[in-house]
Design an enzyme around this catalytic site. Structure first.
Site, mmCIF file in Angstrom:
data_model
loop_
_atom_site.group_PDB
_atom_site.id
_atom_site.type_symbol
_atom_site.label_atom_id
_atom_site.label_comp_id
_atom_site.label_asym_id
_atom_site.label_seq_id
_atom_site.Cartn_x
_atom_site.Cartn_y
_atom_site.Cartn_z
ATOM 1 C CB VAL A 177 24.392 -39.089 72.179
ATOM 2 C CG1 VAL A 177 23.951 -39.812 73.444
ATOM 3 C CG2 VAL A 177 24.455 -37.584 72.434
ATOM 4 N N GLY A 192 26.566 -36.803 65.125
ATOM 5 C CA GLY A 192 27.733 -36.018 64.748
ATOM 6 C C GLY A 192 27.572 -35.072 63.584
ATOM 7 C CG PHE A 197 26.387 -33.418 72.952
ATOM 8 C CD1 PHE A 197 25.159 -34.076 72.954
ATOM 9 C CD2 PHE A 197 26.628 -32.477 73.945
ATOM 10 C CE1 PHE A 197 24.204 -33.796 73.919
ATOM 11 C CE2 PHE A 197 25.677 -32.197 74.916
ATOM 12 C CZ PHE A 197 24.461 -32.855 74.904
ATOM 13 C CB CYS A 198 24.192 -33.533 67.398
ATOM 14 S SG CYS A 198 25.424 -34.024 66.173
ATOM 15 C CB THR A 199 21.601 -37.925 67.469
ATOM 16 O OG1 THR A 199 20.589 -37.161 68.121
ATOM 17 C CG2 THR A 199 21.263 -39.403 67.591
#
Length: 251
Positions: free
Chosen positions: A207, A181, A177-179
């Site tokens: 997220v 995508g 995951f990241c902020t």
């Protein structure tokens, strides 16, 4: 988003002119032959107009207004000031700098997992969950049990991914995951194509989307704060807040 863009300089010129004419859009957008990346902020009541402006100015990136709305990862937070102090629209060699001489196949990057399914999957015993954001983001908050890459910039991700997955079977699911995508597209492509993992799963819209789902469900496995410009986002993330295109931030 990552897809072939012909004549990025032409797209940049049109998009810059349209956003400057609007007068209330701040942030940054980078356009490259591999796609686009950036973060923009507008007054909340002008979000729909922003989608219209993007689609009209750059149909190569957003063919319809609905495409622009989907691409904009809305994250409205009431604030007194914008997280940006100027507008930058630029052509770049890479939409998200990765350090590769030749790009990977960004379409072969694993499956997107919606927040609700992600919530259940990462709770499974032994789940491999990678936080592909930078250290300052991971330190602010992360999913319980996630492994941070401890990077200062995205370019440092590749040896850290090698290390984090060295003892993981290539047929086991790898969640990342990241902020918003976008970083996971490139990280997922690397894990599949360079490391040989067959089951890569990316949190859909990052997220930011998970927090929206969690707010409605009353459940969350995210501990701490989602680092998004010190929580000063007042309109949109479009589509990721990365370390490459943040020159528009206040000092």
């Amino acid at each position: 988003g990552f897809f072939a863009v012909e004549e990025p300089s032409v797209v940049v010129a049109r998009l810059r002119a349209a956003l400057e004419e609007d007068g209330l859009v701040l942030g940054s957008v980078s356009v490259a032959s591999e796609g686009y990346n950036g973060a923009l902020a507008v007054p909340v009541e002008r979000r729909t107009r922003l989608a219209q402006t993007l689609s009209n100015a750059a149909p190569e990136l957003w063919p319809t207004e609905e495409d622009a709305i989907k691409a904009l990862n809305w994250d409205a937070q009431p604030t007194r000031s914008s997280p940006f102090h100027r507008l930058l629209v630029k052509e770049k060699k890479r939409a998200l700098v990765d350090g590769f001489e030749e790009p990977l196949d960004w379409d072969d990057c694993g499956a997107e997992v919606p927040p609700e399914a992600w919530h259940d999957e990462i709770a499974q015993p032994g789940a491999t969950v990678l936080d592909v954001r930078n250290t300052y983001e991971s330190d602010a908050g992360s999913f319980a049990g996630a492994t941070p890459l401890n990077t200062s910039t995205f370019v440092e991700s590749w040896p850290r991914l090698d290390e984090a997955l060295a003892d993981v079977s290539r047929d086991e699911p790898v969640h990342m995951f990241c902020t918003g995508g976008v970083r996971c597209v490139k990280a997922g492509a690397y894990v599949k194509q360079k490391l040989g993992f067959t089951d890569v799963r990316r949190l859909e819209h990052g997220v930011v989307a998970y927090e929206r789902w969690a707010a409605g469900s009353g459940e969350s496995r995210f501990e701490g704060e989602n680092f998004v410009f010190d929580k000063r986002v007042d309109a949109v993330e479009a589509p990721v807040m990365s370390d490459e295109d943040l020159e528009a931030r206040p000092p």
